[in-house]
Design a protein around this motif. Structure first.
Motif, short mmCIF file in Angstrom:
data_model
loop_
_atom_site.label_atom_id
_atom_site.label_comp_id
_atom_site.label_asym_id
_atom_site.label_seq_id
_atom_site.Cartn_x
_atom_site.Cartn_y
_atom_site.Cartn_z
N CYS A 15 41.67 56.58 47.95
CA CYS A 15 40.86 56.89 47.16
C CYS A 15 40.30 55.14 47.11
N GLU A 16 39.19 54.84 46.83
CA GLU A 16 38.83 53.39 45.82
C GLU A 16 37.82 53.99 44.94
N LEU A 17 38.26 52.86 43.85
CA LEU A 17 37.54 52.97 42.36
C LEU A 17 36.57 51.61 41.97
N ALA A 18 35.62 51.54 41.80
CA ALA A 18 34.50 50.13 41.90
C ALA A 18 35.37 49.57 40.42
N THR A 19 35.70 48.84 40.60
CA THR A 19 36.63 47.57 38.94
C THR A 19 35.27 46.95 38.75
N GLY A 20 34.33 45.88 39.12
CA GLY A 20 33.02 46.09 38.78
C GLY A 20 33.84 44.22 39.54
N LEU A 21 34.63 44.16 39.65
CA LEU A 21 35.05 42.44 40.40
C LEU A 21 34.33 42.12 41.55
N LEU A 22 34.09 40.99 41.43
CA LEU A 22 33.34 40.17 42.65
C LEU A 22 34.49 40.44 43.82
N THR A 23 36.07 39.83 43.66
CA THR A 23 36.82 39.18 44.52
C THR A 23 38.37 40.33 43.88
N ALA A 24 38.81 40.05 44.82
CA ALA A 24 40.14 40.84 44.69
C ALA A 24 41.24 39.72 43.32
N ASP A 25 40.73 39.10 43.66
CA ASP A 25 41.83 37.67 42.34
C ASP A 25 41.14 37.48 41.44
N GLY A 26 39.82 37.92 41.09
CA GLY A 26 38.84 38.64 39.96
C GLY A 26 39.24 39.16 38.50
N HIS A 27 38.71 38.69 37.67
CA HIS A 27 39.25 39.19 36.38
C HIS A 27 37.86 39.79 35.47
N VAL A 28 37.86 40.72 34.56
CA VAL A 28 36.59 40.95 33.91
C VAL A 28 35.64 40.09 33.67
N ARG A 29 34.96 40.59 33.29
CA ARG A 29 33.71 39.20 32.68
C ARG A 29 34.26 39.51 31.85
N GLY A 30 33.42 39.07 30.38
CA GLY A 30 33.19 38.94 29.08
C GLY A 30 32.68 37.45 28.32
N VAL A 31 32.21 37.37 26.73
CA VAL A 31 31.76 36.65 26.19
C VAL A 31 33.40 35.49 25.82
N GLN A 32 34.48 36.14 25.27
CA GLN A 32 35.71 35.07 25.48
C GLN A 32 36.28 34.59 26.11
N GLN A 51 45.80 38.13 16.38
CA GLN A 51 45.81 39.37 16.26
C GLN A 51 45.51 40.25 16.04
N LEU A 52 44.63 40.35 14.48
CA LEU A 52 44.47 41.31 13.88
C LEU A 52 42.61 40.90 15.10
N HIS A 53 42.00 40.22 15.01
CA HIS A 53 40.81 39.97 15.51
C HIS A 53 40.64 40.09 16.70
N PHE A 54 41.84 40.22 17.87
CA PHE A 54 41.45 40.41 18.92
C PHE A 54 42.16 42.55 19.01
N GLU A 55 42.35 42.68 18.10
CA GLU A 55 42.55 44.44 18.76
C GLU A 55 41.71 44.60 17.63
N ALA A 56 40.72 44.28 17.13
CA ALA A 56 39.49 44.66 16.21
C ALA A 56 37.96 44.62 18.29
N GLU A 57 38.29 44.12 18.69
CA GLU A 57 37.72 43.09 19.37
C GLU A 57 38.13 44.55 20.82
N ALA A 58 38.86 43.96 21.27
CA ALA A 58 39.44 45.18 22.65
C ALA A 58 39.11 46.80 22.59
N GLU A 59 39.70 47.63 20.61
CA GLU A 59 39.43 48.58 20.38
C GLU A 59 38.10 48.53 21.02
N ALA A 60 36.95 48.20 19.98
CA ALA A 60 35.44 48.27 19.96
C ALA A 60 35.11 47.98 21.51
N GLU A 61 36.14 47.30 22.68
CA GLU A 61 35.14 47.49 24.16
C GLU A 61 35.83 48.94 24.61
N ALA A 62 37.06 48.98 24.11
CA ALA A 62 37.53 50.69 25.12
C ALA A 62 36.41 51.89 24.48
#
Length: 219
Positions: A130-147, A207-218
């Motif tokens: 099975c194949e899952l769409a990741t939203g990436l444009l290429t196999a070696d790309g990464h997720v988008r995001g302002v940060q 670290q606290l700022h990063f964790e808060a943003e990561a939690e919000a994204e999830a």
């Protein structure tokens, strides 16, 4: 994704095992670990569902203890999951489970979360994939995001986005990217200390700022 200077190397990996119900929890942990290393945190739940159901299908229809192999790779911007077993006769099929029926839901779950799936027959064995769409444009790309985009631009301004000695644009590996980013963080800490800031306190706040943003994204 355009203008990205760093590629996330995602090499295909394989894991042979004996298909047992007791192995499913371990396989889910392995998927979480590898997808985390690939930066595909948002794909973990869907990938775990697919692995659980594909392997569960082998246990139920081929037999417990069957030699099986899990293979995970990238196919362009899709995450590809393959489960191979030595039985070319017991083919998985998509059936509509009725009412409270407990059986028949495995492939239906895969069909629900995957962009596509299928079966490849190889003589006396088969591969269910099975194949899952990741939203990436290429196999070696990464997720988008302002940060992420801000850091890409900053690394470029600091001259950390090009491979030394290269006369043409090449993607840096994830290891090289990590080294560049770590160096930049260290430089920022030097800057903070030079201006009288407590470095440990700055790291804790970041670290606290990063964790808060990561939690919000999830969410």
């Amino acid at each position: 994704m355009d203008g990205c200077r760093f590629g996330v190397e995602r090499k295909k990996w394989e894991l042979p095992f004996l298909a047992e119900a007791e192995e499913l929890a371990g396989l889910r942990r392995v998927m979480r670990l590898h997808l985390g290393l690939w930066g595909l945190h948002s794909m973990v739940d869907a990938a775990q569902i697919c692995v659980t159901e594909l392997v569960g299908n082998v246990v139920k229809h081929v037999g417990a203890g069957t030699p099986t192999c899990l293979t995970v790779s990238m196919n362009g911007g899709h995450l590809r999951i393959e489960v191979s077993d030595p039985d070319g006769q017991a083919l998985p099929t998509l059936v509509k489970a009725s009412g409270l029926a407990e059986g028949g839901r495995g492939i239906a779950l895969v069909d629900g979360v995957a962009a596509r799936w299928g079966v490849i027959l190889r003589g006396d064995s088969k591969v269910t994939w099975c194949e899952l769409a990741t939203g990436l444009l290429t196999a070696d790309g990464h997720v988008r995001g302002v940060q992420v985009a801000k850091v890409e631009a900053l690394l470029g301004l600091c001259g950390l986005g090009e491979r030394r000695g290269s006369s043409r644009h090449e993607l840096l590996s994830v290891t090289e990217a990590a080294q560049a980013a770590t160096g930049l963080i260290a430089d920022l800490l030097h800057w903070l200390r030079a201006h009288g800031f407590d470095v440990d306190e700055a790291l804790d706040r970041a670290q606290l700022h990063f964790e808060a943003e990561a939690e919000a994204e999830a969410v």
